[in-house]
Design a protein around this motif. Structure first.
Motif, PDB file in Angstrom:
ATOM      1  N   TYR A   8       4.882  14.950  -7.877  1.00  0.00           N
ATOM      2  CA  TYR A   8       3.876  15.303  -6.713  1.00  0.00           C
ATOM      3  C   TYR A   8       2.769  15.677  -7.197  1.00  0.00           C
ATOM      4  CZ  TYR A   8       8.223  14.577  -3.955  1.00  0.00           C
ATOM      5  OH  TYR A   8       9.439  14.072  -3.456  1.00  0.00           O
ATOM      6  N   ASN A  61      -3.239  10.070  -4.242  1.00  0.00           N
ATOM      7  CA  ASN A  61      -3.646   9.727  -2.988  1.00  0.00           C
ATOM      8  C   ASN A  61      -2.857  10.758  -1.925  1.00  0.00           C
ATOM      9  OD1 ASN A  61      -4.366   8.629  -0.299  1.00  0.00           O
ATOM     10  ND2 ASN A  61      -3.722   6.499  -1.073  1.00  0.00           N
ATOM     11  N   ALA A 117      -1.792   9.194   1.219  1.00  0.00           N
ATOM     12  CA  ALA A 117      -0.504   8.391   1.126  1.00  0.00           C
ATOM     13  C   ALA A 117       0.797   9.110   1.099  1.00  0.00           C
ATOM     14  CB  ALA A 117      -0.839   7.234  -0.148  1.00  0.00           C
ATOM     15  N   SER A 124       4.178   9.717   3.140  1.00  0.00           N
ATOM     16  CA  SER A 124       5.302   8.880   2.502  1.00  0.00           C
ATOM     17  C   SER A 124       6.357  10.187   2.830  1.00  0.00           C
ATOM     18  CB  SER A 124       5.237   8.745   1.271  1.00  0.00           C
ATOM     19  OG  SER A 124       4.217   7.863   0.932  1.00  0.00           O
ATOM     20  N   GLY A 125       5.889  11.335   3.757  1.00  0.00           N
ATOM     21  CA  GLY A 125       6.894  12.297   3.732  1.00  0.00           C
ATOM     22  C   GLY A 125       6.967  13.567   2.744  1.00  0.00           C
ATOM     23  N   VAL A 126       6.184  13.490   1.996  1.00  0.00           N
ATOM     24  CA  VAL A 126       5.816  14.412   0.809  1.00  0.00           C
ATOM     25  C   VAL A 126       5.229  15.658   1.795  1.00  0.00           C
ATOM     26  CG1 VAL A 126       4.845  15.438  -1.303  1.00  0.00           C
ATOM     27  CG2 VAL A 126       5.832  12.997  -0.890  1.00  0.00           C
ATOM     28  N   PRO A 139       5.945   8.918  12.170  1.00  0.00           N
ATOM     29  CA  PRO A 139       6.384   7.686  11.260  1.00  0.00           C
ATOM     30  C   PRO A 139       7.630   7.918  10.633  1.00  0.00           C
ATOM     31  CG  PRO A 139       4.143   8.528  10.834  1.00  0.00           C
ATOM     32  CD  PRO A 139       4.694   9.650  11.601  1.00  0.00           C
ATOM     33  N   HIS A 140       8.072   9.289  10.312  1.00  0.00           N
ATOM     34  CA  HIS A 140       9.200   9.720   9.712  1.00  0.00           C
ATOM     35  C   HIS A 140      10.243   9.016  10.569  1.00  0.00           C
ATOM     36  CE1 HIS A 140      11.035  11.279   6.269  1.00  0.00           C
ATOM     37  NE2 HIS A 140      12.066  12.259   6.945  1.00  0.00           N
ATOM     38  N   ASN A 164      -1.845   2.253   1.461  1.00  0.00           N
ATOM     39  CA  ASN A 164      -1.487   3.750   1.344  1.00  0.00           C
ATOM     40  C   ASN A 164      -0.608   3.839   0.236  1.00  0.00           C
ATOM     41  OD1 ASN A 164      -2.414   5.388   3.182  1.00  0.00           O
ATOM     42  ND2 ASN A 164      -1.469   4.568   4.899  1.00  0.00           N
ATOM     43  N   ILE A 184       8.609   7.910  -3.255  1.00  0.00           N
ATOM     44  CA  ILE A 184       8.019   8.991  -3.114  1.00  0.00           C
ATOM     45  C   ILE A 184       8.691   9.754  -2.177  1.00  0.00           C
ATOM     46  CG2 ILE A 184       6.169   8.186  -1.539  1.00  0.00           C
ATOM     47  CD1 ILE A 184       5.692  10.528  -4.462  1.00  0.00           C
ATOM     48  N   GLY A 185       9.005  11.054  -2.510  1.00  0.00           N
ATOM     49  CA  GLY A 185       9.560  11.846  -1.440  1.00  0.00           C
ATOM     50  C   GLY A 185      11.071  11.601  -1.501  1.00  0.00           C
ATOM     51  N   ARG A 186      11.586  10.651  -2.153  1.00  0.00           N
ATOM     52  CA  ARG A 186      13.266  10.615  -2.137  1.00  0.00           C
ATOM     53  C   ARG A 186      13.614  10.225  -3.465  1.00  0.00           C
ATOM     54  NH1 ARG A 186      13.666   5.417   1.207  1.00  0.00           N
ATOM     55  NH2 ARG A 186      11.640   4.917   0.239  1.00  0.00           N
ATOM     56  N   GLU A 187      13.063  10.892  -4.475  1.00  0.00           N
ATOM     57  CA  GLU A 187      13.471  10.421  -5.933  1.00  0.00           C
ATOM     58  C   GLU A 187      14.704  10.838  -6.033  1.00  0.00           C
ATOM     59  OE1 GLU A 187      10.800  12.105  -4.799  1.00  0.00           O
ATOM     60  OE2 GLU A 187       9.042  11.114  -5.361  1.00  0.00           O
ATOM     61  N   LYS A 239       8.485  -1.029   0.109  1.00  0.00           N
ATOM     62  CA  LYS A 239       8.728   0.274   0.419  1.00  0.00           C
ATOM     63  C   LYS A 239       9.293   0.235   1.811  1.00  0.00           C
ATOM     64  CE  LYS A 239       6.149   4.430   1.003  1.00  0.00           C
ATOM     65  NZ  LYS A 239       4.717   5.068   0.719  1.00  0.00           N
TER      66      LYS A 239
END
Lengths: 330, 506
Positions: A203, A210, A213, A217-219, B74-75, B90, B103-106, B154
Motif C-alpha cells: 500500500y 495513485n 486509484a 479500489s477500497g484501500v 462503488p464497493h 484508475n 489491490i486491497g484483496r491481496e 479487475k
C-alpha cells in the motif's frame, strides 16, 4: 505480443542500470579514494565509514517509506534527538533498565510518526507543513526536557555498547564491526522485507503511485498512511538509540540538518520524490555514498565547507540523472 | 423477464445549476450489449455513475434481478456484481497488473504477501479472457490498450455480472478495438450484461444489441440495433428543439488569409490537419471530445510540439516553438480550463489583465507603473463590462462568466490578432454566454480573427462563418455556415474511417 515483451525487457534493463549506477558510483568513489590516499582503504577507516552511516542510514530507511507514499518527513532529525533524550530520561534520570530505554526511544519515534500521519491524513495538512511543525515541536521538547544541557549515560551502564560494542568481534576475533552498524543492516533487512513482501509495503507503493486509484479500489488510505508514518518513526527511534549510544549521551541541540541528509540518501538511492518508486537497498547505498564522500574528502584534507558543497552537487546530479532516465523512458 | 439484470426507472439527478438527469429509464438483460449514446453532456456517464455507486440519485429506483436495491458506494456496487471500467484509467502505474487487479484483496501467506498466488489468480482471469498479458508486468510498461484490459480484468475479478464501459475505445487503435470487441463478445456469451457508452456511432453496429439514446438528461428511446440506422440515431441524439437563434454572422468578413495550417501532424494525435483562417472571421471547430481540436490549437500556439507541417501567418512561414513565440506573432490561446491555464486566481483583476504586457507597464529596472496598469485595466473592465467591485478584487471571487471575460481582456490588452477560444462558454450561465457571444462578434467585426472550439453544436452553428469538423485527429470536413447544420456536422464528426483531409480552399 513479442513487442511488449521486448519493451518490458528493455525497460527493466534500464531500471537495473539505474540501480547499478548508484552502486557503481559507490564503488567508483571507494576505488578513487583508495588510489588517492593510502589511509582510505584500511580496516579502521572502513569501520569509521560504517559507523558514520549507521544513524543516517536508519533515518533514511524511515523517510524512504514516507517518500514512496508521495509524502515527505522533515522531522526525522529532531525526532531522533527527542528519542535519544527519552532514552536518557528513562535510563539515567529514572534508573530504569536499558531495554526500557530502548523501548522509550523507539516508542517516541513511532508516536511522532503516527502524529505526523494523523495531521496529514485526518487534518489534511500538507506533509511538508505537518512535519515542519513536528520538527520544531520535537526540537523544543528535547530542550525543555533536558533543560538545555546534555544528559550523559553512566559509563558502567553499558549503554555505549549498544552502538560501539562489537558482538561480531567477540565471535570473530579482530573483526570488530560495531553493533550500531549491525543494527542498521538488520533494520534495513527488515524494512526491505516489509516494503516488498507485506501488505503495508504494497500500500505504500499503491498510495504513492495513485492515491485516488488506491482509494477507489477500497484501500483505506487514511488509516494506512498513519500506519506508514508510524512505521517510519520506528526506524527514526532506532536512530535515536544508536546516536545516543555512540555519543553515550543525549545531546538536545543535535538533530537539525539530519533530515536533509536522510532525504538526500533516499533520493540518491533512487527513491522518487513524486512517490511510487524506491528500494531500501538503494537508500542504504545512497547513505553510504554520502558518508564515503564525506570521509574521503576529509582524508584528502578538503575543508569541511567544501565537503558540504560537493554533497549538494551530488544530490543535484543524481536527481538530474533520474530525470533524464525518466525522459528516455517516456 | 428473468433475463432482466438491471432496471433503472425514473432516475433523477441534479447537480448545482444543472439538471443532469430527468427521469431516465434504462434496462439491461443478461448476455446483451446495450449501448448508451448521446451528445456530450447528455447524461450518459452520470446515469452509469449512479448505477456503479459513485453518485447518489435524487429520485427513481434501481432493480437488480427484479429486487429493488440501493447502491451507496462503488464497493457496494462491486459486491452486487456491478463494475465500471472508467474512461480515465484508475490504475497504479508503479504496480504490476496482478497487484493492481487485487489491490486491497491481496492473498496472504501468514504475514507475507503471497505473490505467487496473486500472479496465478490474475493469470487465471487473463486466461479466461484469452489474453496474453503477463501478470507480473508493471502497468507503466504496458500500452494503453493493455492497461484497459487490466481494468477489465479487475472488474471481472469481482465476478461481475454487469460491466459498464465508459468510452473504452477512445484511446485505442483499430486493432486494439477488435481485441476489445472479442473480449466483450466472449463475456456476453458467458452471460455478462454489458453497458457500452460510446461516441463512435459505427461501433454500435459492430457490437451492440440494443441502443438507448439520451438527450439533455432525458430518455429518448431504446431501439434494436439491427432495426436502426446511423442517421436515425443521430437524429435522436440532436433532435431537440434547440434554441435556434438565427446565426449572428456579420457578412462583411474579409478575404485575406491570416493563418494557414498545412499538413500539421503529431504522433497519432493529429493527422495532416489543413485549414485556413481569414481576417475578421469566426472559424468554428466542431467535433467530439478527443477529436484533436484542442491538440491542434495547442500545436499552433506552441504549447505542444508537432512532428511535421507548416504554419503561415499573414502569408509568412513561422516557426513557433513555444507560447511566447506565438504571442510575439500576435496569436492568443484561451484555454478551455481557464482556472488552470488562463488565470492567476490568487491575484487581483488588474494584475491578471496586464500579465501579458508587463514590458509595457514597467519603467526602468522593472518598476511597475501602477497608475498606468490601473488605467489599462479599467479600460478593459469597462469595455468588456466585467462585473467586479474593484480592480483589486481577487480573481477567484469573480463568477465564471466574468473570469472568462477577464481572460479575453488579458489578450485584448495584448492586442492579439488571432485568438483561439477553446470552449469559451463552458461552465458559465446563459446570460454570460450571450455577452461572450456578442463580444466574439464585436472582435470579429473589429478585424480580429477567431478560432472557436466548441462541443456545443448550437453555439457552433450560431457563431461560425465556417465550420471545420474534426474526428480522430483528422479534418473530416469544412462547411460554410450556409451548409452547416446539426446533422451535417455530426456526420462528419463521427466519420471515423472514410474522408481524407479536405485540401485548403476546397
Amino acid at each position: 505480443m513479442t513487442d511488449t515483451v521486448l519493451t518490458k525487457e528493455k525497460r527493466s534493463r534500464a531500471d537495473v542500470i539505474q540501480r547499478l549506477a548508484a552502486f557503481g558510483a559507490l564503488l567508483l568513489l571507494i576505488v578513487a579514494f583508495s588510489i588517492a590516499s593510502p589511509y582510505f582503504f584500511t580496516f579502521d577507516n572502513i569501520v569509521g565509514i560504517l559507523i558514520a552511516t549507521a544513524v543516517n542510514g536508519l533515518l533514511a530507511i524511515g523517510v524512504t517509506f514516507i517518500i514512496i507514499t508521495g509524502g515527505i518527513d522533515l522531522s526525522v532529525g529532531t525526532v531522533m534527538t527527542l528519542s535519544s533524550v527519552m532514552a536518557a530520561v528513562f535510563v539515567k534520570r529514572w534508573g530504569l533498565p536499558i531495554p526500557l530505554g530502548i523501548l522509550a526511544a523507539v516508542l517516541t519515534g513511532t508516536i511522532a510518526g503516527f502524529l505526523n500521519g494523523v495531521m496529514i491524513s485526518r487534518m489534511k495538512l500538507p506533509p511538508f507543513i505537518a512535519t515542519l511543525g513536528m520538527l520544531n515541536v520535537a526540537r523544543g521538547l528535547s530542550l525543555v526536557i533536558t533543560q538545555l544541557s546534555p544528559i550523559y549515560f553512566p559509563l558502567e551502564s553499558g549503554w555505549n555498547n549498544i552502538a560501539m560494542g562489537s558482538v561480531l568481534g567477540a565471535i570473530i576475533p579482530g573483526f570488530d564491526i560495531p553493533n550500531g552498524v549491525l543494527i542498521m543492516f538488520a533494520a534495513a533487512a527488515v524494512a526491505g522485507l516489509i516494503l516488498s513482501k507485506t501488505v503495508i509495503g504494497r500500500y505504500t507503493f499503491a498510495i504513492g503511485s495513485n492515491e485516488e486509484a488506491a482509494r477507489l479500489s477500497g484501500v483505506n488510505v487514511a488509516i494506512w498512511k498513519m500506519a506508514i508514518y508510524a512505521l517510519g518513526g520506528i526506524f527514526v527511534g532506532l536512530g535515536g538509540v544508536v546516536i545516543a549510544a555512540r555519543l553515550n549521551s543525549a545531546q538536545p541541540a543535535l538533530g537539525l540538518g539530519y533530515e536533509l541528509d536522510a532525504i538526500a540518501a533516499a533520493v540518491i538511492g533512487g527513491v522518487s520524490l513524486s512517490g511510487g518508486e524506491g528500494t531500501i537497498l538503494g537508500t542504504i547505498i545512497g547513505a553510504f555514498i554520502i558518508s564515503t564522500l564525506t570521509n574521503g574528502l576529509r582524508i584528502l584534507s578538503v575543508p569541511q565547507e567544501w565537503q558540504i558543497v560537493v554533497t549538494g552537487l551530488i544530490i543535484i546530479l543524481s536527481v538530474y540523472l533520474d530525470i533524464i532516465r525518466r525522459r528516455a523512458k517516456a | 423477464m428473468d433475463d432482466m439484470l438491471v432496471q433503472m426507472q425514473g432516475i433523477d439527478k441534479t447537480f448545482p445549476g444543472v439538471h443532469a438527469l430527468k427521469g431516465c429509464d434504462f434496462d439491461l438483460k443478461r448476455g446483451e450489449v446495450h449501448a448508451l449514446v448521446g451528445e456530450n453532456g447528455a447524461g450518459k456517464s452520470t446515469l452509469m455513475k449512479i448505477l456503479s455507486g459513485i453518485y447518489d440519485m435524487d429520485a427513481g429506483q434501481i432493480l437488480l434481478k427484479g429486487q429493488p436495491v440501493s447502491i451507496p458506494n462503488p464497493h457496494a456496487a462491486q459486491k452486487m456484481g456491478i463494475s465500471m471500467v472508467h474512461q480515465e484509467l484508475n490504475l497504479m502505474n508503479h504496480l504490476t497488473a496482478a497487484q493492481n487487479i487485487f489491490i486491497g484483496r491481496e492473498p496472504l501467506n501468514f504475514f507475507f504477501l503471497d505473490e505467487h498466488a496473486l500472479n496465478q489468480n490474475a493469470a487465471k482471469i487473463f486466461e479466461m479472457m484469452n489474453l496474453a498479458v503477463q501478470p507480473w508486468m508493471k502497468v507503466a510498461d504496458m500500452t494503453v490498450a493493455k492497461q484497459q484490459m487490466v481494468e477489465i480484468a479487475k472488474a471481472l475479478s469481482f465476478n461481475s455480472e454487469v460491466l459498464i464501459f465508459d468510452e473504452p475505445s477512445a484511446a485505442l487503435t483499430d486493432v486494439e478495438i477488435k481485441e476489445l470487441f472479442r473480449i466483450i463478445r466472449q463475456l456476453k456469451d458467458n452471460g455478462v450484461g454489458i453497458i457500452y457508452i460510446t461516441h463512435r456511432l459505427e461501433e454500435l453496429f459492430q457490437i451492440s444489441d440494443r441502443v438507448t439514446v439520451l438527450r439533455d438528461g432525458a430518455y429518448v428511446d431504446t431501439v434494436k440495433t439491427e432495426d436502426a440506422t446511423i442517421n436515425q440515431i443521430i437524429k435522436m441524439m440532436v433532435g431537440r428543439v434547440i434554441y435556434e437563434s438565427a446565426p449572428e454572422v456579420p457578412e462583411d468578413r474579409g478575404q485575406d488569409i491570416v493563418l494557414e495550417v498545412r499538413n500539421l501532424s503529431s504522433d497519432n494525435v493529429l493527422k495532416n490537419v489543413n485549414f485556413n483562417l481569414k481576417r475578421g472571421e469566426i472559424l468554428g471547430f466542431a467535433g467530439l471530445v478527443g477529436a484533436g481540436r484542442t491538440e491542434t490549437a495547442r500545436a499552433i500556439f506552441g504549447a505542444d510540439p508537432y512532428d511535421s507541417g507548416e504554419i503561415y501567418i499573414n502569408g509568412e512561414r513561422v516557426n513557433i516553438k513555444n507560447p511566447s513565440d506565438a504571442v510575439a506573432h500576435s496569436v492568443a490561446y484561451l484555454s478551455e480550463d481557464r482556472k488552470r491555464y488562463g488565470l492567476c486566481l490568487g491575484l487581483d483583476v488588474k494584475k491578471n489583465i496586464v500579465i501579458t504586457i508587463y514590458e509595457k507597464v514597467t519603467a526602468f529596472i522593472g518598476w511597475v507603473r501602477e497608475k498606468f496598469v490601473a488605467s489599462i485595466a479599467s479600460k478593459i473592465v469597462e469595455q468588456l463590462s466585467i462585473r467586479t467591485p474593484s480592480l483589486d478584487q481577487k480573481v477567484k471571487n469573480l463568477s465564471g462568466g466574468n473570469q472568462q471575460k477577464l481572460v479575453i481582456g488579458k489578450w485584448l490588452a495584448k492586442d492579439a490578432d488571432i485568438m483561439i477560444f477553446d470552449e469559451p462558454t463552458r461552465g458559465i450561465d446563459v446570460g454570460a454566454k450571450q455577452e461572450i457571444y456578442s463580444l466574439l462578434n464585436d472582435l470579429a467585426a473589429q478585424g480580429k480573427s477567431i478560432i472557436m472550439i466548441s462541443s456545443e453544436l448550437p453555439e457552433i452553428l450560431r457563431m461560425s462563418h465556417r465550420v471545420v469538423v474534426m474526428c480522430e485527429g483528422r479534418v473530416t470536413g469544412e462547411l460554410d455556415y450556409t451548409e452547416a447544420n446539426q446533422e451535417s456536422i455530426m456526420q462528419l464528426a463521427t466519420q471515423r474511417n472514410g474522408g481524407n483531409s479536405v485540401p485548403v480552399n476546397a
